[in-house]
Design a protein around this motif. Structure first.
Motif, mmCIF file in Angstrom:
data_model
loop_
_atom_site.group_PDB
_atom_site.id
_atom_site.type_symbol
_atom_site.label_atom_id
_atom_site.label_comp_id
_atom_site.label_asym_id
_atom_site.label_seq_id
_atom_site.Cartn_x
_atom_site.Cartn_y
_atom_site.Cartn_z
ATOM 1 N N GLN A 194 -46.066 0.927 -97.558
ATOM 2 C CA GLN A 194 -46.901 2.012 -97.999
ATOM 3 C C GLN A 194 -48.600 0.941 -98.614
ATOM 4 O O GLN A 194 -49.211 0.710 -99.525
ATOM 5 C CB GLN A 194 -46.904 2.866 -98.935
ATOM 6 C CG GLN A 194 -46.690 4.228 -98.100
ATOM 7 C CD GLN A 194 -45.425 5.714 -99.725
ATOM 8 O OE1 GLN A 194 -45.613 5.066 -100.097
ATOM 9 N NE2 GLN A 194 -45.438 6.440 -98.396
ATOM 10 N N ARG A 195 -47.179 -0.186 -99.328
ATOM 11 C CA ARG A 195 -48.044 -0.784 -100.002
ATOM 12 C C ARG A 195 -48.938 -1.782 -99.084
ATOM 13 O O ARG A 195 -49.668 -2.481 -99.854
ATOM 14 C CB ARG A 195 -46.565 -1.770 -100.538
ATOM 15 C CG ARG A 195 -45.851 -1.093 -101.306
ATOM 16 C CD ARG A 195 -44.512 -1.926 -102.175
ATOM 17 N NE ARG A 195 -45.241 -3.071 -103.021
ATOM 18 C CZ ARG A 195 -44.712 -4.061 -103.116
ATOM 19 N NH1 ARG A 195 -43.517 -3.415 -103.437
ATOM 20 N NH2 ARG A 195 -45.159 -4.706 -103.859
ATOM 21 N N LYS A 245 -50.620 -0.975 -96.365
ATOM 22 C CA LYS A 245 -51.965 -0.501 -96.390
ATOM 23 C C LYS A 245 -52.221 -0.522 -96.689
ATOM 24 O O LYS A 245 -53.995 -0.255 -97.565
ATOM 25 C CB LYS A 245 -51.257 0.894 -95.741
ATOM 26 C CG LYS A 245 -51.869 1.546 -94.848
ATOM 27 C CD LYS A 245 -51.560 2.998 -94.903
ATOM 28 C CE LYS A 245 -52.613 4.217 -94.064
ATOM 29 N NZ LYS A 245 -52.257 5.253 -93.514
ATOM 30 N N ALA A 246 -51.912 -0.298 -98.700
ATOM 31 C CA ALA A 246 -52.409 -0.434 -99.384
ATOM 32 C C ALA A 246 -53.145 -1.439 -99.874
ATOM 33 O O ALA A 246 -53.936 -1.717 -100.970
ATOM 34 C CB ALA A 246 -51.748 0.160 -101.114
ATOM 35 N N GLY A 247 -52.926 -2.504 -99.436
ATOM 36 C CA GLY A 247 -53.546 -3.699 -99.768
ATOM 37 C C GLY A 247 -52.456 -4.933 -100.661
ATOM 38 O O GLY A 247 -52.679 -5.383 -101.114
ATOM 39 N N ASP A 248 -51.367 -4.471 -101.321
ATOM 40 C CA ASP A 248 -50.676 -4.691 -102.280
ATOM 41 C C ASP A 248 -50.229 -6.300 -101.291
ATOM 42 O O ASP A 248 -49.290 -6.484 -101.024
ATOM 43 C CB ASP A 248 -49.161 -3.794 -102.187
ATOM 44 C CG ASP A 248 -49.857 -2.845 -103.916
ATOM 45 O OD1 ASP A 248 -51.468 -3.092 -103.775
ATOM 46 O OD2 ASP A 248 -49.238 -2.318 -104.092
#
Length: 85
Positions: free
Chosen positions: A61-62, A64-67
């Motif tokens: 998820q991180r 994918k979120a660009g973190d």
């Protein structure tokens, strides 16, 4: 009796259709093998990262979120050495 021109063409068309069908089946098989190989590569990469199964969804998820993952090195606010020269 001789085979008509249209009958020869029809026979050739059927032959080509058969070859197309064979090639489509081969393409489908290759696409499946490619997908399986990609999945194996993904599993190998994830296993190499030593991430627990519980952490994996969060990490994905991180990403994918660009973190950013890993170490972050902050940029200095001061002038660069190249600028000072």
């Amino acid at each position: 009796m001789a085979i008509s021109k249209s009958a020869k063409i029809m026979a050739e068309m059927e032959k080509v259709k058969g070859k197309i069908s064979d090639q489509q089946a081969r393409l489908k098989e290759l696409e499946q093998k490619h997908k399986e190989a990609e999945n194996e590569e993904i599993v190998d990469i994830v296993r190499g990262m030593s991430i627990s199964l519980e952490e994996l969804p969060l990490v994905l998820q991180r990403i994918k979120a660009g973190d950013a993952l890993g170490q972050n090195v902050p940029k200095s606010a001061g002038p660069e050495k190249e600028d000072a020269e």
